[in-house]
Design an enzyme around this catalytic site. Structure first.
Site, short mmCIF file in Angstrom:
data_model
loop_
_atom_site.label_atom_id
_atom_site.label_comp_id
_atom_site.label_asym_id
_atom_site.label_seq_id
_atom_site.Cartn_x
_atom_site.Cartn_y
_atom_site.Cartn_z
N GLY A 148 -10.22 23.63 35.44
CA GLY A 148 -11.37 24.20 36.11
C GLY A 148 -12.13 23.10 36.84
CB CYS A 149 -14.37 23.21 39.81
SG CYS A 149 -15.17 24.78 39.45
CE1 TYR A 150 -20.57 23.45 37.62
CE2 TYR A 150 -19.55 25.56 37.11
CZ TYR A 150 -20.55 24.84 37.72
OH TYR A 150 -21.54 25.49 38.40
#
Ligand SMILES: NC(=O)c1ccc[n+]([C@@H]2O[C@H](COP(=O)([O-])OP(=O)(O)OC[C@H]3O[C@@H](n4cnc5c(N)ncnc54)[C@H](OP(=O)(O)O)[C@@H]3O)[C@@H](O)[C@H]2O)c1
Length: 345
Positions: A148-150
């Site tokens: 995921g990005c975070y």
């Protein structure tokens, strides 16, 4: 040439994959799917790709993805797990940008994503696609769970400290902000211009899907029990992600040694820029590029380390990272096709 298929070519990570792969020297774009836009030339939807992508979208059932060497799933969760078993059996590698294979614990996946896992036999095999921490495993993988990005920002910020045993793993805090493209291209009230511009808000404070993913990955690097408080925010910009990470030191270490720890950890990682101690990275310094920049702070010389991390959520946070993984899986230099410099201003 590597024959590439993209499932979900009309979304934001899909068009970002197209932007990167259309000029990748070792890639031949072979199939791009959309359920709604079957037959539409890709460049009619995305004029930015006129003259570089001459394929049309095809519906997933018509696209012969088994002729590809690798298929990217730029789709919501649940899609890759339905198609990956047949593709892998046909010798096609799979890179999923969604969460289907990120969590090793099936029950945790089903709790957070609220769907049954339909390919549990592949969960163990899937390799978490964060090259800076997992490079060797990615090289031999058939199935990649792109992070995921975070979680990318949180892991690259916290892991050097956890590995060195320097911080209290039970009290990690991540205060993170994302641009609106992080929510994808589908129509939703919360991402309308009138709702999200000139506004700033937190969301998912009571619990976000990226917390179990990040905690499980961080736990690989410490004997301590991981406790992570993660608060995401939506900021009125299109691309970009800023993470402000806090960790309590449990050992004496001076600023120069802290800085050296990060510089040493990422000395062979072309896409992590450890900026000078005390600097303030800006999201726009990564816009459109696969670079993640971070900087360390120690407010008033105390025992809290603050790590500032920025990236483009659609590049290092998604499609660029996926291409980085593809490069490793096919024995290419990790940076191939990913040397774009950020757009500024
Ligand atoms: N946006 C980000 O910054 C970001 C960052 C990291 C990870 N991700 C993850 O990447 C994935 C894609 O995100 P996105 O932002 O690109 O989403 P998006 O803009 O909403 O696009 C989703 C794409 O999936 C296709 N699709 C939807 N349901 C499908 C189905 N059942 N079967 C086949 N195709 C389907 C859609 O096209 P059709 O409806 O035309 O088929 C569309 O092309 C998500 O899992 C997301 O969590 C996103």
């Amino acid at each position: 040439m590597i024959k590439v298929g993209i499932v979900g070519g009309t979304g934001y990570t899909g068009v970002e994959l197209l932007r990167l792969l259309a000029v990748h020297p070792d890639v031949q774009l072979t199939a791009i799917t959309s359920r709604k836009e079957d037959g539409l030339p890709v460049a009619d939807m995305f004029p930015s790709l006129r003259g570089v992508v001459d394929l049309a979208f095809s519906s997933p059932d018509k696209a012969d993805l088994t002729q590809c060497d690798v298929v990217f799933f730029a789709t919501p969760h649940g899609v890759a797990m339905a198609q990956a078993p047949a593709l892998l059996a046909a010798g096609v590698k799979v890179i999923d940008l969604a969460a289907d294979f990120r969590l090793k614990d099936q029950a945790t996946f089903e709790k957070w994503y609220k769907i049954p896992h339909t390919a549990p036999e592949l969960i163990e095999e899937a390799v978490y696609g964060l090259p800076e921490l997992n490079r060797d495993d990615i090289k031999g993988a058939r199935l990649i769970a792109n992070p995921g990005c975070y979680p990318t920002t949180m892991q690259l910020g916290f892991v050097p400290l956890l590995k060195a045993g320097l911080v209290d793993a039970g009290n990690l805090i991540a205060d993170c902000k994302s641009g609106v493209s992080g929510a994808g291209r589908k129509a939703e009230i919360g991402t309308l211009f009138s709702e999200s511009s000139d506004n700033f808000k937190a969301y998912g404070v009571h619990g976000h899907r990226h917390t179990p993913e990040t905690s499980a990955q961080l736990a690989r690097y410490t004997e301590q029990k991981v406790g992570l408080i993660f608060t995401p925010h939506l900021v009125p910009m299109i691309r970009g992600m800023h993470a402000t990470l806090y960790a309590r030191l449990n050992k004496d270490i001076d600023d120069a040694a802290l800085q050296a720890l990060f510089e040493d950890t990422y000395k062979d990682s072309a896409f992590v820029d450890v900026m000078p101690f005390g600097s303030h990275p800006e999201t726009r310094s990564t816009r459109g590029s696969n670079m993640l920049r971070l900087a360390l702070h120690r407010p008033e010389g105390g025992n809290t380390v603050v790590i500032l991390v920025v990236q483009d959520n659609l590049v290092k946070g998604a499609s660029g990272q996926a291409v980085q993984c593809m490069n490793l899986m096919f024995g290419l230099d990790e940076t191939t096709g990913l040397k774009q410099i950020a757009l500024l201003p």
